[in-house]
Scaffold this motif. Sequence first.
Motif, PDB file in Angstrom:
ATOM      1  N   ASP A 104       1.081  -1.244   0.005  1.00  0.00           N
ATOM      2  CA  ASP A 104      -0.113  -0.386  -0.119  1.00  0.00           C
ATOM      3  C   ASP A 104       0.525   0.880  -0.220  1.00  0.00           C
ATOM      4  O   ASP A 104       1.154   2.074   1.004  1.00  0.00           O
ATOM      5  CB  ASP A 104      -1.332   0.050   1.394  1.00  0.00           C
ATOM      6  N   PRO A 105       1.361   1.782  -1.293  1.00  0.00           N
ATOM      7  CA  PRO A 105       2.251   2.698  -0.639  1.00  0.00           C
ATOM      8  C   PRO A 105       1.730   4.064  -0.992  1.00  0.00           C
ATOM      9  O   PRO A 105       2.464   5.285  -0.360  1.00  0.00           O
ATOM     10  CB  PRO A 105       2.741   2.394  -2.898  1.00  0.00           C
ATOM     11  N   ASN A 106       0.356   3.999  -0.639  1.00  0.00           N
ATOM     12  CA  ASN A 106      -0.080   5.912  -1.094  1.00  0.00           C
ATOM     13  C   ASN A 106      -0.430   5.759   0.699  1.00  0.00           C
ATOM     14  O   ASN A 106       0.176   6.840   0.790  1.00  0.00           O
ATOM     15  CB  ASN A 106      -1.582   5.313  -1.544  1.00  0.00           C
ATOM     16  N   ASP A 107      -0.657   4.313   1.223  1.00  0.00           N
ATOM     17  CA  ASP A 107      -0.901   4.944   2.368  1.00  0.00           C
ATOM     18  C   ASP A 107      -0.170   4.550   3.577  1.00  0.00           C
ATOM     19  O   ASP A 107       0.560   5.839   4.348  1.00  0.00           O
ATOM     20  CB  ASP A 107      -1.631   4.226   3.294  1.00  0.00           C
ATOM     21  N   PHE A 108       1.475   4.562   3.204  1.00  0.00           N
ATOM     22  CA  PHE A 108       3.071   4.663   3.524  1.00  0.00           C
ATOM     23  C   PHE A 108       3.389   6.275   2.937  1.00  0.00           C
ATOM     24  O   PHE A 108       3.859   6.747   4.115  1.00  0.00           O
ATOM     25  CB  PHE A 108       3.784   3.532   2.558  1.00  0.00           C
ATOM     26  N   VAL A 109       2.611   6.998   2.085  1.00  0.00           N
ATOM     27  CA  VAL A 109       3.225   8.464   2.362  1.00  0.00           C
ATOM     28  C   VAL A 109       2.901   9.343   2.396  1.00  0.00           C
ATOM     29  O   VAL A 109       3.097  10.568   3.187  1.00  0.00           O
ATOM     30  CB  VAL A 109       3.706   7.955  -0.174  1.00  0.00           C
ATOM     31  N   ALA A 110       1.431   9.005   2.671  1.00  0.00           N
ATOM     32  CA  ALA A 110       0.732   9.700   3.297  1.00  0.00           C
ATOM     33  C   ALA A 110       0.772   9.426   4.902  1.00  0.00           C
ATOM     34  O   ALA A 110       1.043  10.687   5.810  1.00  0.00           O
ATOM     35  CB  ALA A 110      -1.313   9.337   3.088  1.00  0.00           C
ATOM     36  N   THR A 111       0.837   8.456   5.578  1.00  0.00           N
ATOM     37  CA  THR A 111       1.763   8.504   6.329  1.00  0.00           C
ATOM     38  C   THR A 111       2.991   9.542   6.916  1.00  0.00           C
ATOM     39  O   THR A 111       2.848   9.828   8.143  1.00  0.00           O
ATOM     40  CB  THR A 111       1.704   7.217   7.156  1.00  0.00           C
ATOM     41  N   SER A 112       4.094   9.048   5.975  1.00  0.00           N
ATOM     42  CA  SER A 112       5.060   9.765   6.143  1.00  0.00           C
ATOM     43  C   SER A 112       5.161  11.037   6.414  1.00  0.00           C
ATOM     44  O   SER A 112       6.122  12.222   6.804  1.00  0.00           O
ATOM     45  CB  SER A 112       5.680   9.498   4.724  1.00  0.00           C
ATOM     46  N   VAL A 113       4.529  11.747   4.981  1.00  0.00           N
ATOM     47  CA  VAL A 113       3.823  13.137   5.387  1.00  0.00           C
ATOM     48  C   VAL A 113       3.450  13.692   6.613  1.00  0.00           C
ATOM     49  O   VAL A 113       4.780  14.497   7.648  1.00  0.00           O
ATOM     50  CB  VAL A 113       2.902  13.437   4.263  1.00  0.00           C
ATOM     51  N   THR A 114       2.675  13.221   7.477  1.00  0.00           N
ATOM     52  CA  THR A 114       2.117  13.007   9.124  1.00  0.00           C
ATOM     53  C   THR A 114       3.672  12.332   9.943  1.00  0.00           C
ATOM     54  O   THR A 114       4.011  13.833  10.790  1.00  0.00           O
ATOM     55  CB  THR A 114       1.666  12.627   9.102  1.00  0.00           C
ATOM     56  N   GLU A 115       4.517  12.542   9.777  1.00  0.00           N
ATOM     57  CA  GLU A 115       5.373  11.947  10.342  1.00  0.00           C
ATOM     58  C   GLU A 115       6.423  12.943  10.422  1.00  0.00           C
ATOM     59  O   GLU A 115       7.236  13.775  11.238  1.00  0.00           O
ATOM     60  CB  GLU A 115       6.536  10.464   9.806  1.00  0.00           C
TER      61      GLU A 115
ATOM     62  N   VAL B 182      11.979  10.130   8.498  1.00  0.00           N
ATOM     63  CA  VAL B 182      11.887  10.823   7.603  1.00  0.00           C
ATOM     64  C   VAL B 182      13.302  11.249   7.075  1.00  0.00           C
ATOM     65  O   VAL B 182      14.087  10.291   6.238  1.00  0.00           O
ATOM     66  CB  VAL B 182      11.117  11.549   6.838  1.00  0.00           C
ATOM     67  N   LEU B 183      13.697  12.097   7.972  1.00  0.00           N
ATOM     68  CA  LEU B 183      14.794  13.023   7.833  1.00  0.00           C
ATOM     69  C   LEU B 183      15.995  11.686   7.733  1.00  0.00           C
ATOM     70  O   LEU B 183      17.491  12.086   6.876  1.00  0.00           O
ATOM     71  CB  LEU B 183      15.267  14.332   7.571  1.00  0.00           C
ATOM     72  N   ASP B 184      16.469  11.523   8.917  1.00  0.00           N
ATOM     73  CA  ASP B 184      18.084  10.781   8.772  1.00  0.00           C
ATOM     74  C   ASP B 184      17.867   9.518   8.101  1.00  0.00           C
ATOM     75  O   ASP B 184      19.133   9.619   7.446  1.00  0.00           O
ATOM     76  CB  ASP B 184      18.223  10.400  10.339  1.00  0.00           C
ATOM     77  N   PRO B 185      17.092   8.883   7.708  1.00  0.00           N
ATOM     78  CA  PRO B 185      17.662   7.697   6.598  1.00  0.00           C
ATOM     79  C   PRO B 185      17.650   8.403   6.042  1.00  0.00           C
ATOM     80  O   PRO B 185      18.515   8.130   4.381  1.00  0.00           O
ATOM     81  CB  PRO B 185      15.849   6.980   6.735  1.00  0.00           C
ATOM     82  N   LEU B 186      16.859   9.373   5.026  1.00  0.00           N
ATOM     83  CA  LEU B 186      16.942   9.970   3.889  1.00  0.00           C
ATOM     84  C   LEU B 186      18.321  10.458   3.476  1.00  0.00           C
ATOM     85  O   LEU B 186      19.314  10.443   2.442  1.00  0.00           O
ATOM     86  CB  LEU B 186      15.808  10.991   3.250  1.00  0.00           C
TER      87      LEU B 186
END
Length: 313
Positions: free
Chosen positions: A55-66, A112-116
């Motif tokens: 479910d990539p859509n749910d992953f991206v939406a969740t990542s934005v909230t993180e 998000v930021l550290d892994p990237l």
Amino acid sequence: MTETPATGQSYRPYDLVKEFVIALGVVVVLTVGLAVVFSSPDDRPITLASWSNADPNDFVATSVTELDGTSATATYGPPYTTTSGAAQRIGPLSPQQWAGVRHPVDTAHDFVLDPLERASAHDPLLSLALQVYATAPSAQERAWTAHYSAALAKAPGGDPTKVPAGDYGPVPVMMGRLLGLAQAGGLDGTLQSEGGVRFYQTDYTRPLLYLSDGSYLESRARAQHLAGDQWGMMNETGNYPGQAWLWLYTFWYQVPPFSSSANADALVWGVMAVLTLALVLLPFIPGLRSIPRLVPVYRLIWRDHYRRQNPPR
């Protein structure tokens, strides 16, 4: 000199091996039969990689909230964050705050930021996007994520590839790279190492928090009847005894007032603390300690013993 049996006694042949084989066969048949009927499914572990691929859509939406600090983890309070007013209470008491923040989690950086940042060594575009985001004012960062989050919610099916152009800054590039990192399995290892290189990656706290912020984990739980308002219970394979011992704890979440309270976790914890204390102090509590004597179930269990002690006249 040979002993003779007492009067009235006799000997019979007894095949102990035969009895053992029969008993073993019965136990094996019962074990296999009950395992087929009542066993738990041997599902593969849910990881950030499996989530982002399924479910990539749910992953991206969740990542934005993180990233913008609005996820459930970011606003949970102790022991992860210092969010004011987030701690649950039992009347005037707040046990959640007593120990303070023991496992600090900064969702924007940790998830998000550290892994990237680690993945940007050989990715000039990602490196530039992170630099632009880091040097922008906080208000600008919040505006980018807010615009992107709103556009993502309006996109067909929440698909990031269908988000129209807008004032999102480097957020789309960052989310795209984070999705690729997660789908390749790199994000799981990064979060388990907790910012350092560890040979044994056994702390799943951060990946589990990340998973719980999305809707994919909950949907999988509901499919197995394991959600908080459902009565399901699953024994994890390879992790004895699994969740079966939690039935008494989870029972309270199904009944009022716990089922409708915003402080359900704290209230259930308080009830279980009282029950555990009562069990520990049972030998010293008048009335409770007399229940076994007043309710003579023991006489039913040991009826043969008491029958021999008091034979009928």
